[in-house]
Scaffold this motif. Structure first.
Motif, mmCIF file in Angstrom:
data_model
loop_
_atom_site.group_PDB
_atom_site.id
_atom_site.type_symbol
_atom_site.label_atom_id
_atom_site.label_comp_id
_atom_site.label_asym_id
_atom_site.label_seq_id
_atom_site.Cartn_x
_atom_site.Cartn_y
_atom_site.Cartn_z
ATOM 1 N N ASP A 110 0.827 -1.199 0.000
ATOM 2 C CA ASP A 110 0.000 0.000 0.000
ATOM 3 C C ASP A 110 0.862 1.249 0.000
ATOM 4 O O ASP A 110 1.967 1.270 0.555
ATOM 5 N N ALA A 111 0.334 2.304 -0.595
ATOM 6 C CA ALA A 111 0.907 3.637 -0.464
ATOM 7 C C ALA A 111 -0.117 4.504 0.261
ATOM 8 O O ALA A 111 -1.246 4.654 -0.206
ATOM 9 N N ILE A 112 0.268 5.054 1.404
ATOM 10 C CA ILE A 112 -0.615 5.876 2.227
ATOM 11 C C ILE A 112 -0.128 7.316 2.162
ATOM 12 O O ILE A 112 1.049 7.588 2.421
ATOM 13 N N PHE A 113 -1.017 8.250 1.824
ATOM 14 C CA PHE A 113 -0.608 9.648 1.723
ATOM 15 C C PHE A 113 -1.832 10.542 1.830
ATOM 16 O O PHE A 113 -2.975 10.092 1.687
ATOM 17 N N ASP A 114 -1.588 11.822 2.083
ATOM 18 C CA ASP A 114 -2.650 12.816 2.207
ATOM 19 C C ASP A 114 -2.556 13.817 1.062
ATOM 20 O O ASP A 114 -1.460 14.191 0.636
ATOM 21 N N VAL A 115 -3.694 14.254 0.591
ATOM 22 C CA VAL A 115 -3.793 15.384 -0.321
ATOM 23 C C VAL A 115 -4.775 16.353 0.316
ATOM 24 O O VAL A 115 -5.960 16.051 0.432
ATOM 25 N N TYR A 116 -4.274 17.500 0.755
ATOM 26 C CA TYR A 116 -5.055 18.402 1.585
ATOM 27 C C TYR A 116 -5.549 17.628 2.805
ATOM 28 O O TYR A 116 -4.759 17.047 3.532
ATOM 29 N N ASN A 117 -6.837 17.568 3.016
ATOM 30 C CA ASN A 117 -7.363 16.873 4.196
ATOM 31 C C ASN A 117 -7.869 15.468 3.877
ATOM 32 O O ASN A 117 -8.494 14.830 4.730
ATOM 33 N N THR A 118 -7.628 14.998 2.677
ATOM 34 C CA THR A 118 -8.143 13.694 2.254
ATOM 35 C C THR A 118 -7.037 12.650 2.322
ATOM 36 O O THR A 118 -5.976 12.815 1.722
ATOM 37 N N GLY A 119 -7.298 11.571 3.057
ATOM 38 C CA GLY A 119 -6.334 10.484 3.174
ATOM 39 C C GLY A 119 -6.591 9.423 2.120
ATOM 40 O O GLY A 119 -7.723 8.944 1.960
ATOM 41 N N PHE A 120 -5.529 9.042 1.397
ATOM 42 C CA PHE A 120 -5.648 8.053 0.327
ATOM 43 C C PHE A 120 -4.836 6.805 0.658
ATOM 44 O O PHE A 120 -3.775 6.873 1.298
ATOM 45 N N LEU A 161 -3.413 3.863 -1.845
ATOM 46 C CA LEU A 161 -3.259 3.291 -3.179
ATOM 47 C C LEU A 161 -2.779 1.860 -3.042
ATOM 48 O O LEU A 161 -1.756 1.588 -2.408
ATOM 49 N N THR A 162 -3.513 0.925 -3.614
ATOM 50 C CA THR A 162 -3.111 -0.479 -3.631
ATOM 51 C C THR A 162 -3.612 -1.084 -4.939
ATOM 52 O O THR A 162 -4.614 -0.608 -5.496
ATOM 53 N N HIS A 163 -2.935 -2.105 -5.441
ATOM 54 C CA HIS A 163 -3.322 -2.583 -6.768
ATOM 55 C C HIS A 163 -4.732 -3.137 -6.796
ATOM 56 O O HIS A 163 -5.500 -2.868 -7.728
ATOM 57 N N GLY A 164 -5.101 -3.941 -5.799
ATOM 58 C CA GLY A 164 -6.453 -4.483 -5.749
ATOM 59 C C GLY A 164 -6.511 -5.995 -5.685
ATOM 60 O O GLY A 164 -7.566 -6.567 -5.398
ATOM 61 N N ASP A 165 -5.381 -6.665 -5.950
ATOM 62 C CA ASP A 165 -5.379 -8.126 -5.896
ATOM 63 C C ASP A 165 -5.228 -8.636 -4.472
ATOM 64 O O ASP A 165 -5.388 -9.840 -4.233
ATOM 65 N N ARG A 166 -4.950 -7.749 -3.513
ATOM 66 C CA ARG A 166 -4.741 -8.165 -2.125
ATOM 67 C C ARG A 166 -5.712 -7.443 -1.200
ATOM 68 O O ARG A 166 -5.332 -7.009 -0.107
ATOM 69 N N LEU A 167 -6.958 -7.347 -1.626
ATOM 70 C CA LEU A 167 -7.969 -6.745 -0.764
ATOM 71 C C LEU A 167 -8.397 -7.693 0.347
ATOM 72 O O LEU A 167 -8.970 -7.264 1.350
ATOM 73 N N GLY A 168 -8.146 -8.985 0.160
ATOM 74 C CA GLY A 168 -8.500 -9.953 1.191
ATOM 75 C C GLY A 168 -9.985 -10.133 1.362
ATOM 76 O O GLY A 168 -10.471 -10.408 2.460
ATOM 77 N N SER A 169 -10.747 -10.007 0.251
ATOM 78 C CA SER A 169 -12.201 -10.020 0.376
ATOM 79 C C SER A 169 -12.881 -11.011 -0.556
ATOM 80 O O SER A 169 -14.096 -10.997 -0.704
ATOM 81 N N GLY A 170 -12.118 -11.871 -1.221
ATOM 82 C CA GLY A 170 -12.721 -12.863 -2.089
ATOM 83 C C GLY A 170 -13.197 -12.280 -3.407
ATOM 84 O O GLY A 170 -12.906 -11.135 -3.750
ATOM 85 N N GLY A 171 -13.938 -13.072 -4.164
ATOM 86 C CA GLY A 171 -14.382 -12.677 -5.496
ATOM 87 C C GLY A 171 -15.788 -12.125 -5.504
ATOM 88 O O GLY A 171 -16.484 -12.097 -4.486
ATOM 89 N N GLY A 172 -16.217 -11.674 -6.684
ATOM 90 C CA GLY A 172 -17.554 -11.135 -6.843
ATOM 91 C C GLY A 172 -18.491 -12.184 -7.397
ATOM 92 O O GLY A 172 -18.245 -13.385 -7.292
#
Length: 307
Positions: A192-202, A204-215
Motif C-alpha cells: 500500500d501507499a498511504i498519503f494525504d492530499v489536503y485533508n483527504t487520506g488516500f 493506493l493499492t493494486h487491488g489483488d490483495r484486498l483480502g475479500s474474495g471474489g464477486g
C-alpha cells in the motif's frame, strides 16, 4: 541494498511534498490526480476473438498511452475556467506489464517482459516530462500489481523485489533524480501507499490483495471491493491512520464512488473478459480533482479510444 548499490538511490523516508497543502486561490479547483494502471504492456488482444470489440498490440498500446498524457493535460487545462494548479499527482497502480504468469500469456505476448520494460520506460519518461511541463510539479506514488511478478504464485515476502512493476518505478525514479528535480517519487516496497492530499487520506493499492474474495455475476466488483475497502479502512484506523478513499486497479472496471475509486484499463476488453461474460468497457483511466474544503470533487475519466 538494491536501491543503494544497483540504482544509486539513497535511502529516504517518504514525505508529503509541501505543495500538496498549498491552498488554491478563490475559485480554483485544487489538485488533479491521474491514475495509470493495468496497461498490460506487451499483451495482444485479437480483434476477431472478441467479436470486433477491441484490439491491442504494441502500436495500439503506445498510441493509447500518448493519448492518456495528452488528454489528461487537455481536460485539466482546457475544460476548466482558467485553472491554476499547484501541481499534479500521478498514481502508478500496477499491472503495467502483461507478464508471464499464465502459459497463454507467455505464448501470445508480443514481446518478452524485459523488452516490454525498456519500451514502456521510454514512453513513461516521455509522458512524465510532458506532465511536468504542463503542471510544473509532479508527485508519483506507486503500487505493484500481480501480472508483473516473476514468481509462479503470488508471494508475501519480497513481493516488491520480484515484480517488474517495482523495477520500472525505481528505474524512473533513478532517471528523474538525475534529470529533473520537479518530480518526486514515492516508490513503495509494501503493498500500500498511504498519503494525504489536503485533508483527504488516500490508500493506493493494486487491488489483488484486498483480502475479500471474489464477486459474482450480478453485483460484479462491488462485493469484493466494498468488503476489501472496509477492511483496509478498519485496519488503518486501528493504527491511527485516516483513509478516506482507497484507489485500486486490477478489476478493469472504472468505478468512482465516495469510498473508493476503481481504475479502468489501458488494454480494454479481452478474451478473458469475454470468456467470463464480463461487460465490455472502453479503455479508460481515472482522473479527478481534490479540493481542501470539499475533498474529491470532479471526476474526469480519460478515454483512450474514440469509439
Amino acid at each position: 541494498t538494491v536501491r543503494r548499490f544497483i540504482f544509486s538511490l539513497a535511502e529516504y523516508e517518504a514525505k508529503t511534498p509541501e505543495w500538496h497543502s498549498e491552498a488554491p486561490g478563490d475559485g480554483q479547483p485544487g489538485i488533479p490526480m491521474l491514475m495509470i494502471s493495468d496497461l498490460h504492456w506487451g499483451e495482444t488482444v485479437t480483434l476477431e476473438q472478441v467479436n470486433g470489440l477491441n484490439s491491442y498490440d504494441q502500436e495500439i498500446a503506445e498510441r493509447r498511452l500518448t493519448r492518456l498524457f495528452d488528454r489528461a493535460i487537455y481536460l485539466c487545462t482546457k475544460t476548466l475556467s482558467k485553472p491554476q494548479f499547484p501541481g499534479l499527482i500521478v498514481l502508478l497502480g500496477g499491472d503495467m506489464f502483461s507478464g508471464d504468469i499464465h502459459e497463454e500469456l507467455s505464448r501470445t505476448n508480443e514481446a518478452p517482459v524485459m523488452r516490454s520494460l525498456l519500451n514502456l520506460f521510454d514512453h513513461m519518461v516521455y509522458g512524465l516530462n510532458k506532465l511536468i511541463a504542463a503542471f510544473g510539479k509532479v508527485t508519483v506514488y506507486t503500487a505493484f500489481g500481480n501480472h508483473g511478478r516473476t514468481t509462479h504464485k503470488p508471494v508475501h515476502k519480497d513481493a516488491a523485489y520480484t515484480n517488474f512493476d517495482w523495477l520500472l518505478y525505481v528505474m524512473l525514479e533513478r532517471h528523474f533524480a538525475h534529470t529533473n528535480k520537479n518530480i518526486t517519487f514515492n516508490v513503495q516496497n509494501s503493498f500500500d501507499a498511504i498519503f494525504d492530499v489536503y485533508n483527504t487520506g488516500f490508500c493506493l493499492t493494486h487491488g489483488d490483495r484486498l483480502g475479500s474474495g471474489g464477486g459474482d455475476g450480478v453485483i460484479g466488483i462491488f462485493g469484493p471491493v466494498t468488503r476489501g475497502v472496509a477492511r483496509i479502512k478498519t485496519n488503518y484506523a486501528n493504527l491511527g491512520v485516516k483513509v478516506d478513499s482507497v484507489v485500486v486497479g486490477h478489476f478493469h472496471r472504472y468505478t468512482p464512488t465516495a469510498d473508493f475509486i476503481v481504475n479502468g484499463s489501458g488494454k480494454g476488453y479481452d478474451e478473458y473478459a469475454m470468456s467470463n461474460r464480463l461487460r465490455p468497457e472502453k479503455p479508460i483511466q481515472a482522473l479527478w480533482l481534490v479540493h481542501p474544503r470539499y475533498g474529491i470533487t470532479f471526476h474526469m475519466p480519460v478515454f483512450l479510444e474514440d469509439k
